[in-house]
Write a protein that holds these residues in place. Structure first.
Motif, PDB file in Angstrom:
ATOM      1  N   SER A  12       0.793  -1.134   0.015  1.00 17.23           N
ATOM      2  CA  SER A  12      -0.045   0.090   0.080  1.00 17.23           C
ATOM      3  C   SER A  12       0.740   1.300   0.130  1.00 17.23           C
ATOM      4  O   SER A  12       0.292   2.274   0.087  1.00 17.23           O
ATOM      5  N   SER A  13       1.931   1.090  -0.188  1.00 13.40           N
ATOM      6  CA  SER A  13       2.998   2.546  -0.175  1.00 13.40           C
ATOM      7  C   SER A  13       2.992   2.686  -1.873  1.00 13.40           C
ATOM      8  O   SER A  13       2.752   2.113  -2.839  1.00 13.40           O
ATOM      9  N   LEU A  15       5.718   2.970  -3.435  1.00 10.48           N
ATOM     10  CA  LEU A  15       6.706   1.822  -4.107  1.00 10.48           C
ATOM     11  C   LEU A  15       6.153   0.714  -4.329  1.00 10.48           C
ATOM     12  O   LEU A  15       6.210   0.190  -5.287  1.00 10.48           O
ATOM     13  N   ASN A  33      -1.096  -2.965   5.730  1.00 10.61           N
ATOM     14  CA  ASN A  33      -1.705  -2.737   7.288  1.00 10.61           C
ATOM     15  C   ASN A  33      -2.957  -1.978   7.325  1.00 10.61           C
ATOM     16  O   ASN A  33      -3.787  -2.485   7.720  1.00 10.61           O
ATOM     17  N   LYS A  34      -2.900  -0.770   7.320  1.00 10.79           N
ATOM     18  CA  LYS A  34      -4.309   0.108   7.568  1.00 10.79           C
ATOM     19  C   LYS A  34      -4.956   0.221   6.202  1.00 10.79           C
ATOM     20  O   LYS A  34      -6.074   0.421   6.304  1.00 10.79           O
ATOM     21  N   ASN A  35      -4.167   0.224   5.213  1.00 17.36           N
ATOM     22  CA  ASN A  35      -4.795   0.314   3.886  1.00 17.36           C
ATOM     23  C   ASN A  35      -5.068  -0.662   2.755  1.00 17.36           C
ATOM     24  O   ASN A  35      -4.082  -0.787   2.180  1.00 17.36           O
ATOM     25  N   ASN A  48       0.756  -6.914  10.113  1.00 20.03           N
ATOM     26  CA  ASN A  48       1.335  -5.630  10.792  1.00 20.03           C
ATOM     27  C   ASN A  48       2.943  -6.275  11.273  1.00 20.03           C
ATOM     28  O   ASN A  48       2.858  -7.279  12.007  1.00 20.03           O
ATOM     29  N   ILE A  49       3.788  -5.718  10.686  1.00 22.07           N
ATOM     30  CA  ILE A  49       5.147  -6.325  10.595  1.00 22.07           C
ATOM     31  C   ILE A  49       5.649  -6.024  12.180  1.00 22.07           C
ATOM     32  O   ILE A  49       6.759  -6.837  12.524  1.00 22.07           O
ATOM     33  N   ALA A  71       7.253   1.042   5.959  1.00 23.98           N
ATOM     34  CA  ALA A  71       8.154   1.709   7.026  1.00 23.98           C
ATOM     35  C   ALA A  71       7.231   2.878   7.520  1.00 23.98           C
ATOM     36  O   ALA A  71       6.069   3.194   6.830  1.00 23.98           O
ATOM     37  N   THR A  73       7.303   6.337   7.290  1.00 24.40           N
ATOM     38  CA  THR A  73       7.884   7.146   6.747  1.00 24.40           C
ATOM     39  C   THR A  73       8.002   8.886   6.776  1.00 24.40           C
ATOM     40  O   THR A  73       8.557   9.617   6.154  1.00 24.40           O
ATOM     41  N   ILE A 110      14.163  -1.452   1.718  1.00 28.46           N
ATOM     42  CA  ILE A 110      14.446  -0.178   1.242  1.00 28.46           C
ATOM     43  C   ILE A 110      15.001   0.821   2.267  1.00 28.46           C
ATOM     44  O   ILE A 110      14.032   0.910   3.334  1.00 28.46           O
ATOM     45  N   SER A 111      15.976   1.504   2.051  1.00 29.73           N
ATOM     46  CA  SER A 111      16.495   2.437   2.956  1.00 29.73           C
ATOM     47  C   SER A 111      16.390   3.951   2.276  1.00 29.73           C
ATOM     48  O   SER A 111      15.371   4.151   1.616  1.00 29.73           O
ATOM     49  N   TYR A 135      13.742   9.213  12.198  1.00 30.75           N
ATOM     50  CA  TYR A 135      13.741   8.465  10.959  1.00 30.75           C
ATOM     51  C   TYR A 135      14.806   7.962  10.459  1.00 30.75           C
ATOM     52  O   TYR A 135      15.072   6.540  10.154  1.00 30.75           O
ATOM     53  N   LYS A 139      15.935   4.012  10.456  1.00 33.45           N
ATOM     54  CA  LYS A 139      16.285   3.266   9.107  1.00 33.45           C
ATOM     55  C   LYS A 139      17.967   2.854   9.303  1.00 33.45           C
ATOM     56  O   LYS A 139      17.989   1.880   8.360  1.00 33.45           O
ATOM     57  N   LEU A 160      11.140   9.815  -2.575  1.00 31.18           N
ATOM     58  CA  LEU A 160      10.325   9.086  -3.592  1.00 31.18           C
ATOM     59  C   LEU A 160       9.042  10.005  -4.021  1.00 31.18           C
ATOM     60  O   LEU A 160       8.307  10.529  -3.183  1.00 31.18           O
ATOM     61  N   ARG A 179       2.335  11.764   2.144  1.00 33.71           N
ATOM     62  CA  ARG A 179       3.406  10.647   1.752  1.00 33.71           C
ATOM     63  C   ARG A 179       4.176  11.221   0.477  1.00 33.71           C
ATOM     64  O   ARG A 179       5.326  10.617   0.311  1.00 33.71           O
TER      65      ARG A 179
HETATM   66  N1  LIG Z   1       8.744   8.588   0.964  1.00 36.99           N
HETATM   67  C1  LIG Z   1      10.031   8.881   0.822  1.00 36.99           C
HETATM   68  O1  LIG Z   1      10.241  10.130   0.274  1.00 36.99           O
HETATM   69  C2  LIG Z   1      11.241   8.159   0.865  1.00 36.99           C
HETATM   70  C3  LIG Z   1      12.613   8.487   0.651  1.00 36.99           C
HETATM   71  C4  LIG Z   1      13.578   7.509   0.587  1.00 36.99           C
HETATM   72  C5  LIG Z   1      13.335   6.254   1.037  1.00 36.99           C
HETATM   73  N2  LIG Z   1      11.948   5.619   1.389  1.00 36.99           N
HETATM   74  C6  LIG Z   1      11.928   4.618   1.877  1.00 36.99           C
HETATM   75  O2  LIG Z   1      11.152   3.868   0.861  1.00 36.99           O
HETATM   76  C7  LIG Z   1      10.157   2.707   1.364  1.00 36.99           C
HETATM   77  C8  LIG Z   1       8.668   3.075   0.671  1.00 36.99           C
HETATM   78  O3  LIG Z   1       8.389   4.572   0.935  1.00 36.99           O
HETATM   79  P1  LIG Z   1       6.983   4.866   0.662  1.00 36.99           P
HETATM   80  O4  LIG Z   1       7.131   6.726   0.579  1.00 36.99           O
HETATM   81  O5  LIG Z   1       6.473   4.430  -0.838  1.00 36.99           O
HETATM   82  O6  LIG Z   1       6.020   4.544   1.722  1.00 36.99           O
HETATM   83  P2  LIG Z   1       4.595   4.999   1.988  1.00 36.99           P
HETATM   84  O7  LIG Z   1       3.757   5.465   0.906  1.00 36.99           O
HETATM   85  O8  LIG Z   1       4.853   5.989   3.157  1.00 36.99           O
HETATM   86  O9  LIG Z   1       3.959   3.756   2.610  1.00 36.99           O
HETATM   87  C9  LIG Z   1       4.300   3.155   3.828  1.00 36.99           C
HETATM   88  C10 LIG Z   1       3.930   1.603   3.983  1.00 36.99           C
HETATM   89  O10 LIG Z   1       4.375   1.123   4.949  1.00 36.99           O
HETATM   90  C11 LIG Z   1       3.372   0.271   5.446  1.00 36.99           C
HETATM   91  N3  LIG Z   1       3.370   0.137   6.949  1.00 36.99           N
HETATM   92  C12 LIG Z   1       3.513   1.228   8.109  1.00 36.99           C
HETATM   93  N4  LIG Z   1       3.557   0.601   9.243  1.00 36.99           N
HETATM   94  C13 LIG Z   1       3.326  -0.747   9.110  1.00 36.99           C
HETATM   95  C14 LIG Z   1       3.287  -1.916   9.958  1.00 36.99           C
HETATM   96  N5  LIG Z   1       3.176  -1.697  11.274  1.00 36.99           N
HETATM   97  N6  LIG Z   1       3.011  -3.309   9.384  1.00 36.99           N
HETATM   98  C15 LIG Z   1       2.982  -3.325   8.126  1.00 36.99           C
HETATM   99  N7  LIG Z   1       3.172  -2.276   7.202  1.00 36.99           N
HETATM  100  C16 LIG Z   1       3.195  -0.971   7.772  1.00 36.99           C
HETATM  101  C17 LIG Z   1       1.955   0.968   5.188  1.00 36.99           C
HETATM  102  O11 LIG Z   1       0.878   0.070   5.213  1.00 36.99           O
HETATM  103  P3  LIG Z   1      -0.427   0.621   5.331  1.00 36.99           P
HETATM  104  O12 LIG Z   1      -0.662   2.077   4.596  1.00 36.99           O
HETATM  105  O13 LIG Z   1      -1.465  -0.354   4.834  1.00 36.99           O
HETATM  106  O14 LIG Z   1      -0.716   0.818   6.819  1.00 36.99           O
HETATM  107  C18 LIG Z   1       2.496   1.573   3.801  1.00 36.99           C
HETATM  108  O15 LIG Z   1       2.428   0.346   2.764  1.00 36.99           O
HETATM  109  C19 LIG Z   1      10.167   3.145   2.676  1.00 36.99           C
HETATM  110  O16 LIG Z   1      11.044   2.060   3.274  1.00 36.99           O
HETATM  111  C20 LIG Z   1      10.815   4.515   2.991  1.00 36.99           C
HETATM  112  O17 LIG Z   1      11.585   4.392   4.356  1.00 36.99           O
HETATM  113  C21 LIG Z   1      10.989   6.673   1.376  1.00 36.99           C
END
Ligand SMILES: NC(=O)c1ccc[n+]([C@@H]2O[C@H](COP(=O)([O-])OP(=O)(O)OC[C@H]3O[C@@H](n4cnc5c(N)ncnc54)[C@H](OP(=O)(O)O)[C@@H]3O)[C@@H](O)[C@H]2O)c1
Length: 316
Positions: A12-13, A15, A33-35, A48-49, A71, A73, A110-111, A135, A139, A160, A179
């Motif tokens: 649901s992220s 990515l 998890n939630k979405n 739920n991880i 994560a 995020t 993914i970091s 954060y 990470k 991202l 996000r």
């Molecule tokens: N966003 C950025 O700018 C950015 C930059 C660099 C790296 N990253 C990394 O890239 C990865 C993906 O980022 P994104 O921005 O695409 O993510 P995102 O859209 O913020 O989504 C976060 C994801 O984590 C899941 N999650 C959160 N808590 C959870 C839990 N307790 N159990 C299971 N799932 C859980 C959410 O699930 P639900 O929605 O279903 O709850 C969702 O699928 C992450 O590792 C992040 O650290 C992100």
């Protein structure tokens, strides 16, 4: 030949969405998890991880590859709710890594560029991490855990961004709104809202589509280790926002510069965290300049959500 099984944790992220869209060469499994998500040809399960027992559902799926895109995020939320951030980003990764090791699966974690303090720019993989906020700290700790899996791949993207259809997520929680920086800018421009954007935070924004395609490529090559996988352009948030405005047909006079000091974000941000991606480019992986990345997002939105396109778009 049977397709390999790929489990996307955090489907649901942003990515996660792009991975499932591009992953038809795999037998696809995904968690939320939630979405709850809607995705064709994907078996979807709720995990739920943070809950070790819940993660054991993965043992039955026996994936060849586990991609951890889950994560917490939201950087400011992490700063305010440190324990929760630690639970999701560190304990969650630990639970998944344990299962990957038990199953002999490839573990792709993914970091982020936020593992660096942001005082150098053009960080290479061997540079010493020194995160300045919770954060980044969680990470970094998750990277250490991921690197203990026998077949691990740690990827560091930065900011991202990309388009995701709103109907992809069935249930929405508050964190979803903030996000994606580029989509947030676009929606504000569309609503003619004034935006104060920092001009002193530099990063290498990453189109989620490009990262997803590259993850699939890296699986095919069975790459292991730590790699920087961001975009190629080092740019500040203000100029990034202005480029989005221009490409999507908006005048940028609603975007006003400010400094990090003036913005007073809850968590400290690394100011210069641009990533040097030469290591992965040398392996034949294609990364994008910012203009190419925004153009790809523009073409998708033009087709899928044209109401977000501004008035001057055709005149570009
Ligand atoms: N966003 C950025 O700018 C950015 C930059 C660099 C790296 N990253 C990394 O890239 C990865 C993906 O980022 P994104 O921005 O695409 O993510 P995102 O859209 O913020 O989504 C976060 C994801 O984590 C899941 N999650 C959160 N808590 C959870 C839990 N307790 N159990 C299971 N799932 C859980 C959410 O699930 P639900 O929605 O279903 O709850 C969702 O699928 C992450 O590792 C992040 O650290 C992100």
């Amino acid at each position: 030949m049977n397709k390999k099984r790929m489990l996307v944790v955090g489907g649901s992220s942003l990515l996660g969405y792009k991975l499932l869209e591009n992953g038809s060469c795999f037998e696809l499994y995904s968690t939320y998890n939630k979405n709850l998500i809607v995705s064709k040809n994907t078996e979807i399960i709720k995990i739920n991880i943070v809950d070790e027992k819940d993660c054991q559902k993965i043992l039955e799926l026996k994936p060849d590859i586990i991609v951890n895109a889950a994560a917490m995020t939201n950087v400011d939320y992490c700063e305010q709710f440190r324990e929760e951030a630690y639970e999701v980003n560190v304990i969650g990764t630990k639970n998944l890594a344990k299962i990957a090791q038990q199953l002999g699966s490839k573990f792709i974690h993914i970091s982020t560029d936020a593992v660096f303090s942001g005082e150098k720019n053009q960080y290479v993989e061997d540079d010493e991490p020194n995160p300045v906020n919770i954060y980044g700290k969680t990470k970094l700790e998750s990277e250490k855990i991921a690197s203990e899996v026998s077949n691990y791949l740690i990827l560091r993207p930065s900011v991202l961004f990309g388009w995701m259809p709103s109907k992809y997520l069935q249930v929405r929680d508050n964190s979803v709104k903030t996000r994606n920086f580029a989509l947030w800018i676009l929606k504000k421009l569309n609503e003619k809202q004034k935006l104060s954007i920092v001009d002193d935070q530099f990063s290498t924004p990453t189109l989620a589509d490009n990262l997803a395609e590259n993850i699939i490529e890296l699986i095919k090559k069975d790459m292991q280790g730590v790699f920087h996988t961001s975009g190629l352009s080092c740019i500040n948030r203000l100029d990034f926002s202005k480029k989005i405005a221009k490409t999507f047909g908006y005048l940028d006079n609603f975007i006003v510069p400010c400094s990090s000091k003036e913005l007073k974000q809850i968590a400290i941000r690394p100011l210069q965290s641009c990533l040097n991606c030469e290591k992965i480019v040398k392996k034949g992986i294609k990364l994008l300049e910012i203009e190419q990345a925004i153009e790809i997002m523009h073409n998708q939105i033009k087709k899928e959500e044209p109401e977000l396109i501004g008035e001057t778009s055709e005149k570009k």
